[in-house]
Design an enzyme around this catalytic site. Structure first.
Site, PDB file in Angstrom:
ATOM      1  N   GLY A  10       0.818  -1.209   0.000  1.00 49.77           N
ATOM      2  CA  GLY A  10       0.000   0.000   0.000  1.00 49.77           C
ATOM      3  C   GLY A  10       0.849   1.254   0.000  1.00 49.77           C
ATOM      4  O   GLY A  10       0.575   2.205   0.725  1.00 49.77           O
ATOM      5  N   SER A 141      -3.183   0.509  14.401  1.00 45.52           N
ATOM      6  CA  SER A 141      -3.878   1.783  14.607  1.00 45.52           C
ATOM      7  C   SER A 141      -4.074   1.979  16.106  1.00 45.52           C
ATOM      8  O   SER A 141      -4.158   1.001  16.859  1.00 45.52           O
ATOM      9  CB  SER A 141      -5.240   1.766  13.916  1.00 45.52           C
ATOM     10  OG  SER A 141      -6.065   2.832  14.355  1.00 45.52           O
ATOM     11  N   TYR A 154     -13.348  -1.991  11.287  1.00 44.27           N
ATOM     12  CA  TYR A 154     -11.963  -1.536  11.183  1.00 44.27           C
ATOM     13  C   TYR A 154     -11.196  -1.727  12.491  1.00 44.27           C
ATOM     14  O   TYR A 154     -10.080  -2.269  12.501  1.00 44.27           O
ATOM     15  CB  TYR A 154     -11.935  -0.068  10.779  1.00 44.27           C
ATOM     16  CG  TYR A 154     -10.552   0.521  10.698  1.00 44.27           C
ATOM     17  CD1 TYR A 154      -9.704   0.205   9.647  1.00 44.27           C
ATOM     18  CD2 TYR A 154     -10.091   1.413  11.673  1.00 44.27           C
ATOM     19  CE1 TYR A 154      -8.431   0.750   9.565  1.00 44.27           C
ATOM     20  CE2 TYR A 154      -8.830   1.965  11.597  1.00 44.27           C
ATOM     21  CZ  TYR A 154      -8.003   1.628  10.546  1.00 44.27           C
ATOM     22  OH  TYR A 154      -6.738   2.161  10.477  1.00 44.27           O
ATOM     23  N   THR A 157     -10.227  -5.335  13.261  1.00 43.86           N
ATOM     24  CA  THR A 157      -9.190  -5.882  12.371  1.00 43.86           C
ATOM     25  C   THR A 157      -7.813  -5.425  12.837  1.00 43.86           C
ATOM     26  O   THR A 157      -6.838  -6.199  12.792  1.00 43.86           O
ATOM     27  CB  THR A 157      -9.381  -5.463  10.902  1.00 43.86           C
ATOM     28  OG1 THR A 157      -9.224  -4.051  10.752  1.00 43.86           O
ATOM     29  CG2 THR A 157     -10.730  -5.895  10.376  1.00 43.86           C
ATOM     30  N   LYS A 158      -7.714  -4.189  13.310  1.00 41.28           N
ATOM     31  CA  LYS A 158      -6.422  -3.686  13.783  1.00 41.28           C
ATOM     32  C   LYS A 158      -6.039  -4.327  15.112  1.00 41.28           C
ATOM     33  O   LYS A 158      -4.854  -4.549  15.395  1.00 41.28           O
ATOM     34  CB  LYS A 158      -6.453  -2.163  13.893  1.00 41.28           C
ATOM     35  CG  LYS A 158      -6.562  -1.457  12.540  1.00 41.28           C
ATOM     36  CD  LYS A 158      -5.406  -1.826  11.623  1.00 41.28           C
ATOM     37  CE  LYS A 158      -5.436  -1.038  10.326  1.00 41.28           C
ATOM     38  NZ  LYS A 158      -4.291  -1.384   9.439  1.00 41.28           N
TER      39      LYS A 158
END
Length: 252
Positions: A10, A141, A154, A157-158
């Site tokens: 990314g 994060s 989100y 997942t972090k």
């Protein structure tokens, strides 16, 4: 002495872009992973090349394991090694819990969690085959420790990435590979003046967002020999955003 090699997923934009450019300045040959914007990846490679290192773009959809395998085939064919992997690719779509769909869940989980897992696994296997004492750095994060609305996919997942980092580091340490995580908070990735997100800076203890360069320099340190005794942990870089019990602490 040959340069070490870093693969940044990314890396065509945002934090990943700066990590790639900064690692090139630090003397790493870099592979710039992208999914949709090849021209942006080529521009990162052009800037990186100004530091006198080798750089090339490599496509992979990080939610597709076959793509990830193909990416490593290209990188090892080009460079012969990956000394540092930075799992940066991710999506952060916001959706209220009651509005979330299975498709949203599957897509975000596949990119942000499954992609990190199998990218790390494939990289580690190839490092071990070539007796590389490598480093894998996962971009998590500060949502691992804090809660925000519209982040029921989100945020978890972090959290999975952070827990995975600890578990995998324990196993990989036996093979001479370190794994660590970096957890950015709000980071200025070039938002235009007047963007409503910039208002959040006023509520942070340090009254500003991180710069992408600050995140990149932390990655460079963790990848270096100076951090050789650091594994299985997470460095949070969020200006103290998750410290207050309430956002407003004007009494301090």
């Amino acid at each position: 002495m040959e340069n070490k090699t870093a693969l940044i997923t990314g890396a065509a934009k945002g934090i990943g872009r700066q990590i790639a450019i900064s690692m090139a300045k630090a003397g790493y040959d870099i592979a710039v992973n992208y999914r949709s914007d090849r021209q942006a990846a080529l521009e990162v490679c052009r800037i990186a090349g100004e530091s006198g290192v080798r750089a090339f773009p490599v496509y992979a959809d990080m939610s597709v394991v076959d793509d990830i395998r193909g990416m490593y085939d290209q990188v090892f064919s080009q460079f012969g090694a990956v000394d540092v992997l930075v799992n940066n690719a991710g999506i952060s779509s916001e959706v209220y819990f009651l509005d979330a769909t299975e498709e949203m869940f599957d897509h975000m989980t596949a990119v942000d969690w499954k992609g990190v897992y199998f990218s790390s696994q494939i990289a580690a296997k190839r490092m071990i085959e070539r007796e590389i004492r490598g480093v894998i750095i996962n971009i998590a994060s500060n949502q691992v420790n804090g809660c925000w609305p519209r982040a029921t996919i989100y945020g978890p997942t972090k959290a999975a990435v952070a827990k995975f980092t600890r578990n995998a580091a324990m196993e990989l340490s036996l093979k001479g590979i370190r794994m660590v995580a970096v957890a950015p908070g709000y980071t200025d990735v070039g938002w235009e003046p007047g963007d409503i997100r910039l208002e959040a800076a006023k509520r942070l203890p340090m009254k500003r967002f991180a710069t992408t360069e600050e995140i990149a320099q932390a990655v460079i340190y963790l990848a270096s020999d100076a951090a050789d005794y650091i594994t299985g942990t997470m460095l949070t870089i969020d200006g103290g955003a998750t410290l207050p019990v309430v956002a407003a602490n004007d009494f301090v």
